[in-house]
Structures are given as structure tokens and as C-alpha cells.
Write an enzyme that holds these catalytic residues in place. Structure first.
Site, PDB file in Angstrom:
ATOM      1  N   ARG A   1       0.860  -1.176   0.000  1.00 55.18           N
ATOM      2  CA  ARG A   1       0.000   0.000   0.000  1.00 55.18           C
ATOM      3  C   ARG A   1       0.899   1.228   0.000  1.00 55.18           C
ATOM      4  O   ARG A   1       1.836   1.318   0.801  1.00 55.18           O
ATOM      5  CB  ARG A   1      -0.854   0.012   1.263  1.00 55.18           C
ATOM      6  CG  ARG A   1      -1.600   1.299   1.428  1.00 55.18           C
ATOM      7  CD  ARG A   1      -2.202   1.424   2.790  1.00 55.18           C
ATOM      8  NE  ARG A   1      -2.894   2.692   2.874  1.00 55.18           N
ATOM      9  CZ  ARG A   1      -2.858   3.495   3.924  1.00 55.18           C
ATOM     10  NH1 ARG A   1      -2.166   3.159   4.981  1.00 55.18           N
ATOM     11  NH2 ARG A   1      -3.502   4.632   3.927  1.00 55.18           N
TER      12      ARG A   1
ATOM     13  N   GLU B   1      -9.244  -3.433   1.632  1.00 56.98           N
ATOM     14  CA  GLU B   1      -8.198  -2.828   0.795  1.00 56.98           C
ATOM     15  C   GLU B   1      -7.091  -3.842   0.484  1.00 56.98           C
ATOM     16  O   GLU B   1      -6.551  -3.849  -0.613  1.00 56.98           O
ATOM     17  CB  GLU B   1      -7.619  -1.604   1.517  1.00 56.98           C
ATOM     18  CG  GLU B   1      -8.605  -0.441   1.550  1.00 56.98           C
ATOM     19  CD  GLU B   1      -8.412   0.480   2.731  1.00 56.98           C
ATOM     20  OE1 GLU B   1      -8.829   0.092   3.849  1.00 56.98           O
ATOM     21  OE2 GLU B   1      -7.853   1.569   2.574  1.00 56.98           O
TER      22      GLU B   1
ATOM     23  N   HIS C   1      -7.728   7.120   0.659  1.00 55.48           N
ATOM     24  CA  HIS C   1      -8.656   5.977   0.801  1.00 55.48           C
ATOM     25  C   HIS C   1      -9.128   5.449  -0.544  1.00 55.48           C
ATOM     26  O   HIS C   1     -10.174   4.794  -0.633  1.00 55.48           O
ATOM     27  CB  HIS C   1      -9.943   6.371   1.577  1.00 55.48           C
ATOM     28  CG  HIS C   1      -9.739   6.666   3.020  1.00 55.48           C
ATOM     29  ND1 HIS C   1     -10.485   7.612   3.689  1.00 55.48           N
ATOM     30  CD2 HIS C   1      -8.906   6.141   3.936  1.00 55.48           C
ATOM     31  CE1 HIS C   1     -10.110   7.658   4.952  1.00 55.48           C
ATOM     32  NE2 HIS C   1      -9.142   6.774   5.126  1.00 55.48           N
TER      33      HIS C   1
ATOM     34  N   ARG D   1      -9.101  14.853  13.178  1.00 53.36           N
ATOM     35  CA  ARG D   1      -8.807  15.862  12.156  1.00 53.36           C
ATOM     36  C   ARG D   1      -9.993  16.807  11.961  1.00 53.36           C
ATOM     37  O   ARG D   1     -11.143  16.381  12.027  1.00 53.36           O
ATOM     38  CB  ARG D   1      -8.486  15.183  10.814  1.00 53.36           C
ATOM     39  CG  ARG D   1      -7.153  14.464  10.837  1.00 53.36           C
ATOM     40  CD  ARG D   1      -6.912  13.712   9.543  1.00 53.36           C
ATOM     41  NE  ARG D   1      -6.577  12.332   9.841  1.00 53.36           N
ATOM     42  CZ  ARG D   1      -6.586  11.350   8.954  1.00 53.36           C
ATOM     43  NH1 ARG D   1      -6.922  11.573   7.699  1.00 53.36           N
ATOM     44  NH2 ARG D   1      -6.267  10.123   9.316  1.00 53.36           N
TER      45      ARG D   1
END
Ligand code: ADP
Length: 397
Positions: A91, A383, A181, A240
């Protein structure tokens, strides 16, 4: 064919060994505190077997050696020899505007990933380190593939990815929206197309975890996404801030003499659900505190979901309508109260939620009623599987 999927950070390394024959997860684990050899350790899981061990890992090389040991020896053993691992998929957080799909890693790709560190200083250098360590430990002949978090968003049109600042900053520093993402948005939108037997859909994919992002996916291609130059943009997340009036940043910096590094930390680590509630970055704690009467916790939950609802509305506008909405990520897959809030706010788009189905957690399920014009689905993301699939496709060529 067995593929090892790697998600490497500067001090940690997550791995999954997937047998592509049936797409079965064989083992997974985490090496932690790489670079702090007196404290580093590995946690390895193979089926019901869990193995934890303290192993000195001064660099990623020793971490990969620990992974191999865990896979080939002891209670958690799942393969006889590393030669059974046919390829490695990594990744990679930032592919800039260089990579719109996964690629076989060679010296040029490695150099690009290192050069793109300017846009992902915490992640890309660590990915490159891990790739070099893999070459050393597994040998040059084991093919390695990079799957970029930004790749799926490369189809966005200019009008969606440019920021309204002087054009020279795009030319000088490549400042634009890249998104994040992407592998998750691609996985769930692809899975939905498979489930509905139709790729020509206007889909809004909501990845809601600690980090959160929403994408507009038209006919299988991303046309807009909420994260920006960095994963700070969009809406409120665990810690965040999401998007805000940029003047807020300069105002605080001027008032308090805050440095850019401190400001970064405030916006990335001390804001969001945590900053508003003062309770936690974890939505479960925030919701519980809100239900127990904590006003700021209640406000934090409402703010996050109100902002998500606004994104859903604006992405319906971006695509001239919406055929389906997908929820994924820790919150998206499990938190019925968040889905309910967002659904109530955006019901005017033409869907009805089935409350009983919405109460189900963590499963692939359609949660809208059968007659709902817009379909609403929960699809757990995977993922790692998509990285393994890309790796298989590339090495089979
Ligand atoms: P990350 O973005 O770090 O991968 P996750 O996708 O696991 O994290 O999402 C973390 C968020 O998901 C947290 O806010 C957590 O409260 C929420 N979450 C995870 N599991 C559940 C659950 N079973 N029920 C409700 N919320 C959950």
C-alpha cells in the site's frame, strides 16, 4: 498463488498473507516499534492461533525477517518456505499525478515514491524503506507491486481537483486535490457494481473510520472526493478538523504565535470529534457520552454527521443525481445511529432506510427498503484484498 500484502509505516508494518486460490486470508499481523529494538515486537495471527513475541527490529529488514519467521515456524506456521510467497503488494499513500493505477515496482517507481515524499512526508519514505528491505530479505526476483491510495482519484476532472489559489502554486508545488482511501472507495464501488450487476451508476461512497472521506463515483470512475492535498480536507474526523475557513488557521497562528508544525498537530491530532467533545476520538465513546448528557459530545456527533450529509447532497449535485450510497469503514459499517442521521438529512434524494436492516452491524447488506429509488448499502471494505488482486493481475501479465 500466495501474495503478501504490506502496509508499512515508519515504525510499524502490517501484513496479510492471502491465498489467491479462493481469496483466503491465511495469516496476518503487525510489527510494532520498528527502530526501537529494545521495545519492538510482532503480533501474528493464523486462524485462531495468536503469537506475540518481542524481537529487536532496528530496521524494516529485521521486521520482515520476523514476519518470515512467524509465517514459517512455530505455532503460527502457515507455509514451509518463503519461496511459497509469489509476490508482494504494497500500500502506498501518495502516487501524486504520476500513478493512476497499480504498478510493478522497479528503480524508477521507487525513486518516484521517494520523490513524492514531499506530499506525504510521514508515509512515502517509510513505504520506500519497506520496499528496499523486501528486496533484501525476499530477493530481487520476488516481484513487488505498489497500489496507491490516490490512484482511484486520478480520474477527477480539473474543475474538481484544482484549488482556487494562484495557478503558479499548482505549477510550482503541484498543489491540488489528490484524495485518499482510494483503494477502499474503489473496492466498495466495484463490489456494489458486482452486487447490482451494473457499472453505470452514480454512487456516493462514504468511508467513515478514524479518517473519513466521501467520493462521487460515476460509471466506475471517481469524479470528486473529499480529502485534498492531504487527508486533512473534507469533513470532521476522529482527530482531524476537515475543511474549514483557511483564515481560521492564519488567525490562530497570528494570535497565539503558533508555528506551522504546531498548527499541523492541532488540525490533525487535536481536532475533530476529540477537539469538540473533549472526550475521545472514538465515535463509540463520543456517542455514549452524548447520550449520557454531555453537550459537547452530542454536538461533536451532530457536527460530523451534518457535514457528511452536506457532502452527500453536494456529490449528488456533482453527478446530476445519485443511484446508490455505500457506507464502509469502522463507523460506516457499524454505527447505525450515524447512518440514520445522514439518511434523515438526505432522504429528499429519494430513498427510505429500513430501520431493522440498518440496525445490523458489520455485514454486507442493503439497508434501504425494496422500493427505495436510491439504494443504500453497507459494504465492509477490504483494501488488502484489492492490493492482492492488483498484484496478481500485474505479475500474471
Ligand atoms: P481507521 O480509520 O483507523 O482504519 P476504523 O475504520 O476501524 O479506523 O474506524 C474507527 C472508528 O470506527 C471509531 O470511531 C470507532 O468508534 C468506530 N467503530 C469501530 N468498530 C465499531 C463498532 N463495532 N461499533 C461502532 N463503531 C465502531
Amino acid at each position: 498463488m500466495k501474495i503478501l500484502v504490506i502496509n508499512a509505516g515508519s515504525s510499524s508494518l502490517k501484513y496479510q498473507l492471502i491465498d489467491m486460490n479462493g481469496e483466503v486470508l491465511i495469516a496476518k499481523g503487525l510489527c510494532d516499534r520498528i527502530g526501537v529494538p529494545e521495545n519492538s515486537n510482532i503480533e501474528h495471527k493464523a486462524g485462531d492461533v495468536k503469537v506475540a513475541k518481542d524481537i529487536p527490529m532496528p530496521t524494516h529488514v529485521e521486521a520482515f525477517e520476523a514476519v518470515i519467521e512467524a509465517l514459517t515456524t512455530g505455532e503460527g506456521k502457515v507455509i514451509d518456505d518463503i519461496s511459497e510467497i509469489s509476490a508482494i503488494g504494497h500500500r502506498v499513500v501518495q502516487g501524486g499525478n504520476l500513478y493512476g493505477e497499480s504498478v510493478l515496482i522497479d528503480d524508477k517507481v521507487l525513486a518516484d515514491i521517494e520523490q513524492l515524499a514531499e506530499l506525504a512526508p510521514l508515509h512515502n519514505p517509510a513505504h520506500a524503506l519497506a520496499m528496499r528491505a523486501c528486496r533484501k530479505v525476499f530477493g530481487e526476483n520476488v516481484p513487488q507491486v505498489a497500489t496507491f491510495d490516490t490512484a482511484f482519484h486520478q480520474t477527477m476532472p480539473e474543475k474538481a481537483y484544482m484549488y482556487g489559489i494562484p495557478y503558479e502554486y499548482y505549477e510550482k508545488y503541484a498543489i491540488r486535490r489528490y484524495g485518499a482511501h482510494g483503494t477502499s472507495h474503489r473496492f466498495v464501488s466495484g463490489r456494489l457494481a458486482e452486487l447490482l450487476g451494473n457499472k453505470d451508476l452514480r454512487v456516493i461512497t462514504c468511508h467513515l473510520g478514524n479518517g473519513c472521506s466521501i467520493s462521487a463515483v460515476k460509471n466506475g470512475e471517481c469524479v470528486d472526493t473529499s480529502m485534498g492535498l492531504t487527508p486533512l480536507d473534507g469533513f470532521m474526523m476522529g482527530t482531524r478538523s476537515g475543511g474549514l475557513d483557511p483564515s481560521v488557521v492564519t488567525y490562530i497562528m497570528e494570535k497565539d504565535g503558533t508555528s506551522p508544525a504546531e498548527m499541523n498537530s492541532i488540525l490533525n491530532k487535536k481536532s475533530g470529534l476529540l477537539g469538540i467533545s473533549g472526550v475521545s476520538n472514538d465515535s463509540r465513546d463520543v456517542i455514549a457520552a452524548g447520550e449520557a448528557g454531555n453537550k459537547r459530545a452530542k454536538l461533536a456527533f451532530e457536527m460530523q454527521n451534518y457535514q457528511i450529509g452536506k457532502f452527500v447532497g453536494s456529490y449528488a449535485a456533482a453527478m446530476g443525481g445519485v443511484d446508490a450510497i455505500v457506507f464502509t469503514g469502522g463507523i460506516g459499517e457499524n454505527e447505525s445511529r450515524a447512518r440514520k442521521y445522514i439518511a434523515n438529512m438526505t432522504e429528499f434524494l429519494g430513498f427510505t432506510l429500513d430501520d431493522e436492516k440498518n440496525a445490523i452491524r458489520g455485514k454486507e447488506i442493503e439497508i434501504s427498503t425494496p422500493d427505495s429509488k436510491v439504494k443504500v448499502w453497507v459494504i465492509p471494505t477490504n483494501e488488502e484484498l484489492l492490493i492482492a488482486r492488483d498484484t496478481l493481475a500485474i505479475v500474471s501479465k
